[in-house]
Design a protein around this motif. Structure first.
Motif, PDB file in Angstrom:
ATOM      1  N   ALA A 447       0.935  -1.196   0.111  1.00  0.00           N
ATOM      2  CA  ALA A 447      -0.118  -0.229  -0.187  1.00  0.00           C
ATOM      3  C   ALA A 447       0.935   1.286  -0.059  1.00  0.00           C
ATOM      4  N   THR A 448       1.126   1.872  -1.118  1.00  0.00           N
ATOM      5  CA  THR A 448       2.088   2.784  -1.193  1.00  0.00           C
ATOM      6  C   THR A 448       1.456   4.314  -1.170  1.00  0.00           C
ATOM      7  N   LEU A 449       0.311   4.387  -1.672  1.00  0.00           N
ATOM      8  CA  LEU A 449      -0.293   5.814  -1.309  1.00  0.00           C
ATOM      9  C   LEU A 449      -1.732   5.458  -0.842  1.00  0.00           C
ATOM     10  N   TYR A 450      -2.238   6.286  -0.064  1.00  0.00           N
ATOM     11  CA  TYR A 450      -3.383   6.161   0.529  1.00  0.00           C
ATOM     12  C   TYR A 450      -4.645   6.978   0.303  1.00  0.00           C
ATOM     13  N   GLY A 451      -5.889   6.266   0.274  1.00  0.00           N
ATOM     14  CA  GLY A 451      -7.099   6.869  -0.144  1.00  0.00           C
ATOM     15  C   GLY A 451      -8.154   5.880  -0.317  1.00  0.00           C
ATOM     16  N   PRO A 452      -9.271   6.067  -0.487  1.00  0.00           N
ATOM     17  CA  PRO A 452     -10.472   4.936  -0.725  1.00  0.00           C
ATOM     18  C   PRO A 452     -10.132   4.216  -2.249  1.00  0.00           C
ATOM     19  N   CYS A 453     -10.196   3.041  -2.390  1.00  0.00           N
ATOM     20  CA  CYS A 453      -9.896   2.410  -3.474  1.00  0.00           C
ATOM     21  C   CYS A 453     -10.091   0.851  -3.226  1.00  0.00           C
ATOM     22  N   THR A 454     -10.059   0.178  -4.440  1.00  0.00           N
ATOM     23  CA  THR A 454      -9.924  -1.282  -4.293  1.00  0.00           C
ATOM     24  C   THR A 454      -8.949  -1.668  -5.343  1.00  0.00           C
ATOM     25  N   VAL A 455      -7.939  -2.787  -4.999  1.00  0.00           N
ATOM     26  CA  VAL A 455      -7.044  -3.301  -5.954  1.00  0.00           C
ATOM     27  C   VAL A 455      -7.058  -4.606  -6.158  1.00  0.00           C
ATOM     28  N   SER A 456      -7.255  -5.030  -7.165  1.00  0.00           N
ATOM     29  CA  SER A 456      -7.138  -6.440  -7.730  1.00  0.00           C
ATOM     30  C   SER A 456      -5.880  -7.040  -8.293  1.00  0.00           C
ATOM     31  N   ALA A 457      -5.136  -7.685  -7.643  1.00  0.00           N
ATOM     32  CA  ALA A 457      -4.009  -8.223  -8.109  1.00  0.00           C
ATOM     33  C   ALA A 457      -3.483  -9.537  -7.660  1.00  0.00           C
ATOM     34  N   LEU A 458      -2.367  -9.987  -8.371  1.00  0.00           N
ATOM     35  CA  LEU A 458      -1.854 -11.320  -8.030  1.00  0.00           C
ATOM     36  C   LEU A 458      -0.913 -11.282  -6.910  1.00  0.00           C
ATOM     37  N   ALA A 459      -1.094 -12.298  -5.945  1.00  0.00           N
ATOM     38  CA  ALA A 459      -0.226 -12.189  -4.887  1.00  0.00           C
ATOM     39  C   ALA A 459       0.116 -13.822  -4.534  1.00  0.00           C
ATOM     40  N   GLY A 460       1.404 -13.750  -3.525  1.00  0.00           N
ATOM     41  CA  GLY A 460       1.631 -15.405  -3.382  1.00  0.00           C
ATOM     42  C   GLY A 460       2.159 -16.142  -4.957  1.00  0.00           C
ATOM     43  N   ASP A 488      -6.996 -19.274   0.116  1.00  0.00           N
ATOM     44  CA  ASP A 488      -5.981 -18.922   1.224  1.00  0.00           C
ATOM     45  C   ASP A 488      -4.663 -18.820   0.544  1.00  0.00           C
ATOM     46  N   VAL A 489      -4.014 -17.603   0.863  1.00  0.00           N
ATOM     47  CA  VAL A 489      -2.743 -17.425   0.281  1.00  0.00           C
ATOM     48  C   VAL A 489      -1.801 -16.901   1.283  1.00  0.00           C
ATOM     49  N   ALA A 490      -0.513 -17.515   1.258  1.00  0.00           N
ATOM     50  CA  ALA A 490       0.518 -16.642   2.144  1.00  0.00           C
ATOM     51  C   ALA A 490       1.223 -15.687   1.276  1.00  0.00           C
ATOM     52  N   PHE A 491       1.274 -14.521   1.695  1.00  0.00           N
ATOM     53  CA  PHE A 491       2.016 -13.502   1.059  1.00  0.00           C
ATOM     54  C   PHE A 491       2.481 -12.166   2.059  1.00  0.00           C
ATOM     55  N   PRO A 492       3.246 -11.498   1.871  1.00  0.00           N
ATOM     56  CA  PRO A 492       3.611 -10.081   2.806  1.00  0.00           C
ATOM     57  C   PRO A 492       2.777  -8.970   2.254  1.00  0.00           C
ATOM     58  N   LEU A 493       2.168  -8.414   3.180  1.00  0.00           N
ATOM     59  CA  LEU A 493       1.342  -7.056   2.943  1.00  0.00           C
ATOM     60  C   LEU A 493       2.168  -6.011   3.600  1.00  0.00           C
ATOM     61  N   TYR A 494       2.757  -4.997   2.761  1.00  0.00           N
ATOM     62  CA  TYR A 494       3.218  -3.934   3.093  1.00  0.00           C
ATOM     63  C   TYR A 494       2.544  -2.743   3.408  1.00  0.00           C
ATOM     64  N   LEU A 495       2.396  -2.160   4.406  1.00  0.00           N
ATOM     65  CA  LEU A 495       1.861  -0.548   4.677  1.00  0.00           C
ATOM     66  C   LEU A 495       2.629   0.251   4.904  1.00  0.00           C
ATOM     67  N   ARG A 496       2.643   1.517   4.100  1.00  0.00           N
ATOM     68  CA  ARG A 496       3.359   2.523   4.010  1.00  0.00           C
ATOM     69  C   ARG A 496       3.106   3.311   5.512  1.00  0.00           C
ATOM     70  N   ILE A 497       4.072   3.623   6.263  1.00  0.00           N
ATOM     71  CA  ILE A 497       3.819   4.454   7.440  1.00  0.00           C
ATOM     72  C   ILE A 497       4.458   5.968   7.123  1.00  0.00           C
ATOM     73  N   PRO A 498       3.581   6.601   6.935  1.00  0.00           N
ATOM     74  CA  PRO A 498       4.345   8.229   6.513  1.00  0.00           C
ATOM     75  C   PRO A 498       5.128   8.649   7.643  1.00  0.00           C
ATOM     76  N   TRP A 529      -3.344 -15.298   4.231  1.00  0.00           N
ATOM     77  CA  TRP A 529      -4.557 -14.356   4.098  1.00  0.00           C
ATOM     78  C   TRP A 529      -5.768 -15.328   3.537  1.00  0.00           C
ATOM     79  N   ALA A 530      -6.914 -15.159   4.417  1.00  0.00           N
ATOM     80  CA  ALA A 530      -8.064 -15.873   4.135  1.00  0.00           C
ATOM     81  C   ALA A 530      -9.262 -14.775   3.862  1.00  0.00           C
ATOM     82  N   LYS A 531     -10.140 -15.179   3.166  1.00  0.00           N
ATOM     83  CA  LYS A 531     -11.225 -14.094   2.786  1.00  0.00           C
ATOM     84  C   LYS A 531     -11.908 -13.761   4.086  1.00  0.00           C
TER      85      LYS A 531
END
Length: 693
Positions: A447-460, A488-498, A529-531
């Motif tokens: 999550a590189t920039l913040y605001g309301p949104c939906t991302v659909s992408a591949l992970a794991g 269910d899929v294992a992957f790292p999720l990164y959150l930017r801390i300003p 991560w799970a639903k």
């Protein structure tokens, strides 16, 4: 599975550069610091391309459309679609006829359909296409493809291939037309990235594989440079793996004058030239760096950014550029083109380095400088904005030659004689949205920039994942995310801390997670991560006061600014203060009847009266619910109450601010709103002695 974190101290951009070199070409700033498992070593990298550079960028861009705006951000994007972005071709021949190979009735047009209009119309085509892709607006996409597809088909069917100007047989682009090619190149890269239409890539390769290598220099004067094609060329190479393109890029960078400019930038020696050209050029050495592995190129771009910060940066996060650089000041102006070009340059640095500070920069520019120059209904815009705006006809003074009056007024075309800004404006919103999420080389998502949104992408291991972000950010402090993997899929999720946030809090499925930002400013959450998994990120925002000095106009640009009073070229250090909260710059609003008419009898003659000795105590924050539909209202959802001192302030072009802190002990409270919500305002305040350290 419990979340795990990596805890490293956060450091400066300069230190980051040293760490990247120490880690080596195969490492990335967002990699886990532990050795990968055998499965990780053999797993394909999501979003890797056919050609990968030897120095691996930290972040991988997602295709346009992977991130879709929601909430208030969608409201603003839809206003753009319903306003200037969606209808600019109906308002002027430059946008109706550019790139059609026909004569154009517009300033700067050549009889053969080239010249100025193909630059300006390419800005709009690129921005409108990207907006259509992020909104998944088929009607807008169809409209823009009807303009881009003939370029693609014209190139592919022509018996020659060094130019997007498909209607001129054997034409070799140079000078201004080469600059215009860089803008069309970006539009076609976005078209290919968003659609994977092979005909588009075929056209890009056909042009760039034979493109002239002597494209120009990095000089920052008044002449544009064809080197701005380099990022589109390298994107084309990464998708095609046609080494002829990479060879052309390296030949261009090996020109002696380019090498000379790079050494000057490293040493902080830059000329205060045309700001759009500076922002267009500033990214180029760093863009080539991953492919060349020459650290001098990355250092050159970092040195140029630092030079801008020190000499020309305004509180809303973009440098002054009244066409030419004009120093720091309350009535110094910024061309709207500069906002777009700054976001482009910063996003490339973000991808290459993975340093969260680039996200901080982009957010400040987007939420402030991105909103101010366009009307609330997105039907009109202004060519220039300035930190303080009292009237629409003066203060700042109108440049009589370029681009011509009235250049601070809001009109459908901004300045009707110079259409670059009304074209480039359309890139601002979609460029931000596209970069809100990026992929990482360990097959995570960031999550590189913040605001309301939906991302659909591949992970794991290439598992489709949707993450829905619900937030009022930057007008609120809470960001909620719902993670929905297809399985269910294992992957790292990164959150930017300003960098401005001192006490962030993160919970996963309601349980608090102890997370410390790593050296790049990201919190890493690695789990299966799970639903229906959920994340809540709290980013408390504390008001801060930015203090600095108004400086003189650059003497090197005295001829250009000959209309300005002679006094503004004399050395000056006029103290000012600006108030920020989170990524938002705040301003004393002057109520407006419309974007060109301030309300009568508005009171704005104040000096900031915060207590410099008590960490800016005395500022209070008031929040209220967001409006049902967002249009950057003056009645803003977040307000700062700030102590101030009324005094007889009469700014002029020769002296916008008092020479020293003003005296007086009386104090009253004034109400500040986000800068982007204002059309007339004060955001660079005089200061009282109490407010000045």
């Amino acid at each position: 599975m419990q979340s795990e974190t990596i805890m490293l101290p956060r450091n400066s951009t300069t230190f980051l550069f040293c760490v990247v070199l120490a880690m080596g070409a195969g490492s990335t700033p967002l990699q886990a610091q532990t050795a990968p498992s055998t499965a990780q070593k053999t797993q394909a990298i999501n979003y890797a391309r056919p050609a990968e550079p030897p120095v691996k960028p930290a972040l991988l861009a997602l295709p346009p459309g992977a991130v879709e705006p929601a909430g208030w951000l969608r409201d603003w994007a839809q206003a753009a679609r319903n306003g200037i972005t969606g209808h600019l071709d109906e308002w002027h021949p430059t946008f109706a006829d550019g790139w059609k190979g026909v004569p154009i009735k517009a300033p700067g047009a050549k009889p053969d359909g080239t010249g100025w209009p193909i630059e300006q119309s390419a800005y709009w085509l690129d921005g409108a296409l990207r907006l259509g892709l992020v909104l998944h607006d088929e009607a807008l996409i169809k409209k823009i493809r009807a303009r881009l597809d003939p370029v693609v088909e014209g190139v592919n069917h022509a018996p020659f291939g060094t130019s997007f100007i498909y209607w001129k047989k054997g034409y070799t682009p140079e000078g201004f037309d080469s600059w215009a090619h860089s803008q069309m190149g970006r539009a076609l890269v976005a078209l290919y990235d968003g659609t994977r239409d092979p005909r588009v890539l075929e056209a890009l390769v056909k042009v760039y594989a034979a493109y002239p290598a002597n494209m120009g220099t990095l000089q920052l004067g008044g002449a544009v440079s064809g080197l701005c094609n380099l990022d589109a060329m390298l994107e084309t190479y990464s998708f095609s793996a046609d080494r002829r393109i990479l060879e052309r890029v390296m030949q261009a960078m090996a020109q002696p004058e380019v090498a000379k400019d790079i050494q000057a930038w490293k040493a902080g020696r830059l000329a205060p030239g045309h700001m759009v050209i500076l922002y267009e050029n500033i990214r180029l050495p760093a863009v080539v760096y991953p492919w060349s592995a020459d650290p001098n190129q990355l250092q050159a771009t970092l040195g140029a950014f630092q030079w801008l910060d020190e000499h020309h940066m305004l509180p809303y996060g973009v440098a002054s550029g009244e066409e030419f650089a004009s120093g720091i000041g309350a009535f110094r102006k910024t061309e709207t083109c500069d906002v777009t070009a700054m976001l482009l340059a910063a996003s490339w640095m973000y991808r290459i380095q993975g340093q969260g500070d680039w996200g901080d920069r982009m957010e400040r520019a987007f939420f402030n400088a991105g909103a101010a120059p366009v009307a609330r209904d997105f039907q009109t815009m202004c060519y220039y904005q300035s930190p303080n705006r009292l009237r629409s006809d003066s203060l700042p003074c109108e440049q009589p030659h370029s681009p011509g009056p009235p250049n601070t007024r809001f009109t459908p075309l901004g300045c009707p004689n110079v259409l670059c800004c009304v074209g480039a404006l359309n890139r601002i919103i979609p460029h931000y949205v596209i970069h809100m999420w990026m992929a990482t080389r360990d097959n995570g998502l960031a999550a590189t920039l913040y605001g309301p949104c939906t991302v659909s992408a591949l992970a794991g291991d290439q598992v489709p994942v949707k993450v829905t972000t619900t937030t009022d950010y930057p007008f609120g402090e809470t960001i909620r995310m719902k993670v929905e993997p297809e399985k269910d899929v294992a992957f790292p999720l990164y959150l930017r801390i300003p960098g401005w946030c001192k006490s962030p809090q993160i919970t996963v499925n309601g349980s608090k997670v102890a997370v410390t930002p790593d050296a790049r400013g990201f919190a890493r959450i690695a789990r299966t991560w799970a639903k229906e998994d959920s994340i809540e990120l709290q980013l408390p925002m504390e008001p801060t006061v930015l203090r600095g000095y108004e400086t003189e106009f650059p003497s090197a640009n005295r001829k250009y600014f000959s209309f300005e009073p002679a006094e503004v070229f004399q050395p000056r250090r006029l103290p000012y203060a600006s108030v920020l909260c989170g990524p938002l710059l705040f301003a004393l609003p002057i109520a407006d009847v419309d974007p060109n008419t301030p309300a009568k009898d508005a009171k704005w003659q104040y000096a900031l009266g915060t207590d410099a000795g008590q960490n800016d105590a005395g500022i209070t924050v008031e929040r209220r619910p967001m409006p049902a539909r967002w249009d950057w209202p003056l009645d803003a959802p977040v307000v700062l109450k700030v102590p101030a001192h009324a005094f007889d302030w009469r700014p002029t072009d020769a002296q916008a601010l008092p020479e020293k802190p003003v005296t007086g002990t009386t104090s009253e409270t004034v109400r500040l709103v986000p800068y982007g919500c204002t059309k007339f305002r004060i955001s660079m305040f005089p200061v009282t002695a109490r407010a000045w350290p």
